[in-house]
Design a protein around this motif. Sequence first.
Motif, PDB file in Angstrom:
ATOM      1  N   MET A   1       6.665   0.245   6.093  1.00  0.00           N
ATOM      2  CA  MET A   1       5.562  -0.632   5.914  1.00  0.00           C
ATOM      3  C   MET A   1       4.244   0.095   6.156  1.00  0.00           C
ATOM      4  O   MET A   1       3.306  -0.074   5.392  1.00  0.00           O
ATOM      5  CB  MET A   1       5.687  -1.826   6.855  1.00  0.00           C
ATOM      6  CG  MET A   1       4.581  -2.832   6.654  1.00  0.00           C
ATOM      7  SD  MET A   1       4.797  -4.282   7.659  1.00  0.00           S
ATOM      8  CE  MET A   1       3.630  -3.932   8.916  1.00  0.00           C
ATOM      9  N   ARG A   3       3.571   3.204   5.807  1.00  0.00           N
ATOM     10  CA  ARG A   3       3.308   4.116   4.693  1.00  0.00           C
ATOM     11  C   ARG A   3       2.769   3.355   3.482  1.00  0.00           C
ATOM     12  O   ARG A   3       1.838   3.798   2.817  1.00  0.00           O
ATOM     13  CB  ARG A   3       4.583   4.871   4.324  1.00  0.00           C
ATOM     14  CG  ARG A   3       4.372   5.872   3.222  1.00  0.00           C
ATOM     15  CD  ARG A   3       5.607   6.738   3.035  1.00  0.00           C
ATOM     16  NE  ARG A   3       5.378   7.657   1.953  1.00  0.00           N
ATOM     17  CZ  ARG A   3       6.126   7.726   0.864  1.00  0.00           C
ATOM     18  NH1 ARG A   3       7.177   6.945   0.730  1.00  0.00           N
ATOM     19  NH2 ARG A   3       5.854   8.582  -0.083  1.00  0.00           N
ATOM     20  N   SER A   4       3.323   2.201   3.214  1.00  0.00           N
ATOM     21  CA  SER A   4       2.856   1.388   2.097  1.00  0.00           C
ATOM     22  C   SER A   4       1.417   0.936   2.288  1.00  0.00           C
ATOM     23  O   SER A   4       0.627   0.918   1.344  1.00  0.00           O
ATOM     24  CB  SER A   4       3.752   0.163   1.917  1.00  0.00           C
ATOM     25  OG  SER A   4       5.050   0.564   1.571  1.00  0.00           O
ATOM     26  N   VAL A   5       1.059   0.570   3.512  1.00  0.00           N
ATOM     27  CA  VAL A   5      -0.319   0.175   3.815  1.00  0.00           C
ATOM     28  C   VAL A   5      -1.259   1.348   3.557  1.00  0.00           C
ATOM     29  O   VAL A   5      -2.313   1.195   2.932  1.00  0.00           O
ATOM     30  CB  VAL A   5      -0.448  -0.333   5.263  1.00  0.00           C
ATOM     31  CG1 VAL A   5      -1.905  -0.480   5.680  1.00  0.00           C
ATOM     32  CG2 VAL A   5       0.278  -1.649   5.434  1.00  0.00           C
ATOM     33  N   MET A   7      -0.757   3.952   1.582  1.00  0.00           N
ATOM     34  CA  MET A   7      -0.805   4.255   0.152  1.00  0.00           C
ATOM     35  C   MET A   7      -1.693   3.259  -0.596  1.00  0.00           C
ATOM     36  O   MET A   7      -2.481   3.647  -1.457  1.00  0.00           O
ATOM     37  CB  MET A   7       0.609   4.261  -0.426  1.00  0.00           C
ATOM     38  CG  MET A   7       1.437   5.453   0.028  1.00  0.00           C
ATOM     39  SD  MET A   7       3.186   5.344  -0.439  1.00  0.00           S
ATOM     40  CE  MET A   7       3.090   5.208  -2.209  1.00  0.00           C
ATOM     41  N   ALA A   8      -1.575   1.986  -0.274  1.00  0.00           N
ATOM     42  CA  ALA A   8      -2.408   0.966  -0.931  1.00  0.00           C
ATOM     43  C   ALA A   8      -3.871   1.162  -0.583  1.00  0.00           C
ATOM     44  O   ALA A   8      -4.748   1.030  -1.442  1.00  0.00           O
ATOM     45  CB  ALA A   8      -1.944  -0.428  -0.521  1.00  0.00           C
ATOM     46  N   LYS A  11      -5.048   4.155  -2.651  1.00  0.00           N
ATOM     47  CA  LYS A  11      -5.091   3.876  -4.087  1.00  0.00           C
ATOM     48  C   LYS A  11      -6.242   2.937  -4.454  1.00  0.00           C
ATOM     49  O   LYS A  11      -6.943   3.154  -5.439  1.00  0.00           O
ATOM     50  CB  LYS A  11      -3.772   3.270  -4.548  1.00  0.00           C
ATOM     51  CG  LYS A  11      -3.744   2.972  -6.033  1.00  0.00           C
ATOM     52  CD  LYS A  11      -2.382   2.478  -6.480  1.00  0.00           C
ATOM     53  CE  LYS A  11      -2.379   2.218  -7.974  1.00  0.00           C
ATOM     54  NZ  LYS A  11      -1.059   1.846  -8.460  1.00  0.00           N
ATOM     55  N   TYR A  12      -6.429   1.896  -3.659  1.00  0.00           N
ATOM     56  CA  TYR A  12      -7.430   0.888  -3.994  1.00  0.00           C
ATOM     57  C   TYR A  12      -8.720   1.032  -3.189  1.00  0.00           C
ATOM     58  O   TYR A  12      -9.603   0.204  -3.280  1.00  0.00           O
ATOM     59  CB  TYR A  12      -6.838  -0.513  -3.801  1.00  0.00           C
ATOM     60  CG  TYR A  12      -5.661  -0.747  -4.709  1.00  0.00           C
ATOM     61  CD1 TYR A  12      -5.835  -0.888  -6.086  1.00  0.00           C
ATOM     62  CD2 TYR A  12      -4.365  -0.792  -4.207  1.00  0.00           C
ATOM     63  CE1 TYR A  12      -4.755  -1.087  -6.930  1.00  0.00           C
ATOM     64  CE2 TYR A  12      -3.277  -0.991  -5.047  1.00  0.00           C
ATOM     65  CZ  TYR A  12      -3.479  -1.138  -6.410  1.00  0.00           C
ATOM     66  OH  TYR A  12      -2.403  -1.320  -7.239  1.00  0.00           O
ATOM     67  N   VAL A  21      -1.188  -7.316   6.403  1.00  0.00           N
ATOM     68  CA  VAL A  21       0.007  -7.337   5.562  1.00  0.00           C
ATOM     69  C   VAL A  21       0.904  -8.519   5.922  1.00  0.00           C
ATOM     70  O   VAL A  21       1.096  -8.836   7.092  1.00  0.00           O
ATOM     71  CB  VAL A  21       0.801  -6.029   5.753  1.00  0.00           C
ATOM     72  CG1 VAL A  21       2.122  -6.069   5.007  1.00  0.00           C
ATOM     73  CG2 VAL A  21      -0.036  -4.846   5.317  1.00  0.00           C
ATOM     74  N   TYR A  23       4.758  -9.283   5.080  1.00  0.00           N
ATOM     75  CA  TYR A  23       5.970  -8.626   4.579  1.00  0.00           C
ATOM     76  C   TYR A  23       6.978  -9.704   4.200  1.00  0.00           C
ATOM     77  O   TYR A  23       7.263 -10.595   5.001  1.00  0.00           O
ATOM     78  CB  TYR A  23       6.512  -7.753   5.703  1.00  0.00           C
ATOM     79  CG  TYR A  23       7.546  -6.737   5.324  1.00  0.00           C
ATOM     80  CD1 TYR A  23       7.184  -5.438   5.016  1.00  0.00           C
ATOM     81  CD2 TYR A  23       8.897  -7.057   5.312  1.00  0.00           C
ATOM     82  CE1 TYR A  23       8.136  -4.485   4.695  1.00  0.00           C
ATOM     83  CE2 TYR A  23       9.851  -6.111   4.994  1.00  0.00           C
ATOM     84  CZ  TYR A  23       9.467  -4.831   4.682  1.00  0.00           C
ATOM     85  OH  TYR A  23      10.408  -3.897   4.364  1.00  0.00           O
ATOM     86  N   ASP A  30      14.527  -5.734   7.594  1.00  0.00           N
ATOM     87  CA  ASP A  30      13.160  -5.926   7.109  1.00  0.00           C
ATOM     88  C   ASP A  30      12.292  -6.569   8.187  1.00  0.00           C
ATOM     89  O   ASP A  30      11.136  -6.197   8.371  1.00  0.00           O
ATOM     90  CB  ASP A  30      13.139  -6.810   5.862  1.00  0.00           C
ATOM     91  CG  ASP A  30      13.653  -6.117   4.617  1.00  0.00           C
ATOM     92  OD1 ASP A  30      13.773  -4.877   4.623  1.00  0.00           O
ATOM     93  OD2 ASP A  30      13.925  -6.820   3.634  1.00  0.00           O
TER      94      ASP A  30
END
Length: 67
Positions: A1, A3-5, A7-8, A11-12, A21, A23, A30
Amino acid sequence: MLRSVAMAADKYRLVLTAADVVYLADSVRDVAAAVFGGGRFVGIATGRFSAGQIPAPGAGGRARDLS
C-alpha cells in the motif's frame, strides 16, 4: 500500500499520505496491509472470506459484494 501511495503521488504530482487512502480489502491479509500502512479500509467479501471473517476494527465498513 505504501508503495502504491508513493507511485500515485509521483505520477499525479500529488502529496498523499496513507491516511488519504481507502483500501478495498477482500482478505484478512489485505486488512493487515491496510492497518500496517496506516490507511483505512473497507472489507469486501468477494474472495475466500465472508463479511464476518473480515475484521471490523478500523474498517470504514463491510460489504458482501461490490454491487
